[in-house]
Design an enzyme around this catalytic site. Structure first.
Site, PDB file in Angstrom:
ATOM      1  NE  ARG A   1      -2.044  -2.065   3.281  1.00  0.00           N
ATOM      2  CZ  ARG A   1      -2.443  -2.240   4.504  1.00  0.00           C
ATOM      3  NH1 ARG A   1      -3.672  -1.738   4.965  1.00  0.00           N
ATOM      4  NH2 ARG A   1      -1.776  -3.018   5.167  1.00  0.00           N
TER       5      ARG A   1
ATOM      6  CG  ASN B   1      41.247  23.676  -5.536  1.00  0.00           C
ATOM      7  OD1 ASN B   1      40.812  24.283  -6.322  1.00  0.00           O
ATOM      8  ND2 ASN B   1      40.450  22.641  -4.746  1.00  0.00           N
TER       9      ASN B   1
END
Ligand code: UD1
Ligand code: CA
Length: 468
Positions: A17, A395
């Site tokens: 359900r 970086n």
């Protein structure tokens, strides 16, 4: 030998359900699978009683997903899985447990719990257990409650010595009117289970083996009526999940209020189940605290913050609209407003991360400051260093990530870029507007910008050339 208990959590059902793919036991509420709420309540009950305990989880539907859940579980060592191949009913599920985990027969007691009832707590288990053990002749007890809407529940039919349970489908009209119903939670003497389980038949309207048949009028079994349905509320539909979710959130807030946490507007604050918050912490409206977030004492969290799997130590402040994920903020540090800490940010005690600053996989030492408009990635910045406005760690070279290291007590002027990998020492100084490509040693001064040229009276001439 001390008494022991086998706790069997039935989680093999399909949850049809719910309409969704995830097996019901793994559907989440407050950031945690429903099954985990029952596991936690079981473990708490076991720890608080003088019993040695073991948890068996009966899985079936989408077994592979439950195996993955088990495999990653931090309490894996207390959990065992059993496999019910076909979902032939609750008695068949318990049989599957004893088949796969035969040493469960050695436990003095067997507790049976459902996986889809996240409001259950150790208190209900304790009360049920006390009821059973305070009557040495009892063979088993079932938790029941009164409800004005008994539809769907097994009805409790009291008998001479014990009682029995009639399922909705099998009930007569008059039995359907009974308002005392079965919660699906039981504690039994394992010897009684052993004597009866094998003889349970599936001669009923569903053709399923009903575990409720462990309770019969002729047995010394008792129903224990609880004052409220709430702890036993099961979830069958997404709508019920939403209702239970609200109740779980209210319960979580209530326990945090009791522990001395102040929420200025609890109804707009979302706090997941595993979040821990220390006494004296103040949380403004509209904050989300997610996953395994731990907040210390006397922390201030302003509106609009989203904090996930992070560790915020005592006395820190997280100012408005900051976003933190898998980060650590040490004592007394200040973050935001409008800061972003991405995974691996580690902000030292009394350090400061100001507005429009993004920090990823980087460590800021105690007292370090990155106050404005910066990106710090894959960097290590030492204690008490001051990073000016508009700082960028470059970086990523397009293929790989590289580290930037800045020592302690170093000053980086505004608008500097660090072309990583690069290292700046302690007590160093980098002039504003520098693009740093070479290391600067301890105490060094780095400057990397073109010389300024000033031409007296040249402004007018310059404009003229533009206009002609
Ligand atoms: C069961 C009880 C009912 C009680 C209700 C409370 C029986 C026969 N009936 O009914 O009296 O009022 O719980 O919610 O037990 N499960 C398995 N394998 C199976 C069938 C179920 O593991 O073959 C698991 C389910 O995943 C669930 C639990 O057992 O966690 C209960 O099953 P469910 O189908 O919800 O039982 P109900 O019909 O609600
Ligand atoms: Ca049910």
């Amino acid at each position: 030998m001390s008494n022991s208990i086998g706790i069997v959590i039935l989680a093999a059902g399909k949850g049809t359900r719910m309409k969704i793919d995830t097996p019901k036991a793994l559907v989440q509420a407050l950031g945690k699978p429903l099954l985990d709420f029952v596991v936690d309540a079981s473990l708490e009950f076991a720890h608080s009683s003088s019993l040695t305990a073991e948890i068996g989880v009966v899985v079936g539907h989408k077994k592979v997903m439950l195996e993955a859940w088990w495999n990653d579980h931090e309490k894996k060592s207390s959990l065992k899985l059993a496999w019910q191949k076909e979902q032939n009913g609750t008695a068949d599920a318990l049989k599957a447990c004893f088949n796969d985990l035969p040493h469960f027969w050695n436990h003095t007691y067997t507790l049976v719990a459902c996986a889809d009832t996240p409001l259950i707590s150790a208190a209900e288990f304790k009360q049920l257990f006390t009821e059973l053990t305070s009557h040495p002749d009892y063979l088993g007890v079932a938790a029941t409650f009164e409800t004005s809407r008994p539809t769907g529940y097994g009805r409790i039919v009291q008998g001479e010595s014990g009682f029995h349970i009639v399922e909705e489908k099998d009930a007569t009209d008059s039995e359907r009117k009974i308002t005392e119903v079965n919660s699906g939670f039981y504690i039994l003497k394992t010897a009684h289970v052993k004597a009866v389980l094998g003889s349970i038949s599936n001669q009923n309207k569903s053709g399923e083996f009903y575990l409720t048949d462990l309770f019969q009028d002729k047995f010394k079994v008792k129903s224990v009526k609880f004052p409220s349905e709430t702890p036993f509320l099961g979830i069958n539909t997404l709508e019920q999940l939403s209702g239970v979710h609200d109740l779980l959130q209210a319960k979580k807030m209530k326990s945090l209020f009791a522990e001395g946490v102040q929420f200025l507007n609890a109804s707009t604050t979302y706090v997941e189940q595993d979040v821990k918050i220390g006494v004296g912490t103040l949380v403004y409206p509209g904050v989300s605290l997610i996953g395994k977030t731990h907040i210390g004492q006397n922390v201030i969290i302003e509106s609009g913050c989203f904090i996930k799997n992070s560790d915020i130590k005592d006395g820190a402040e997280i100012l408005a609209n900051s976003h933190l994920e898998e980060s650590v903020v040490h004592m007394g540090a200040s973050i935001g407003p409008m800061a972003r800490l991405r995974p691996g940010a580690d902000i030292g005690a009394e350090a400061k991360v100001g507005n429009f600053v993004e920090i990823k996989k980087s460590k800021l030492g105690a007292g370090a400051k990155v106050s404005h408009l910066s990106y710090v990635g894959d960097a290590d910045i030492g204690e008490n260093s001051n990073i000016g406005c508009g700082f960028i760690t470059c970086n990523f070279d397009g293929a790989n990530k590289h580290k930037t290291k800045i020592g302690k007590n170093t000053f980086i002027g505004s608008d500097c870029q660090m072309i990583a990998p690069v290292e700046i020492g302690d007590d160093a100084f980098v002039a504003a507007g520098s693009t740093i490509t070479k290391n600067v040693p301890n105490g060094g001064f780095g400057i990397a910008r073109s010389q300024q040229v000033v031409k007296e009276g040249a402004a007018k001439r310059f404009l003229k050339t533009k206009k002609s």
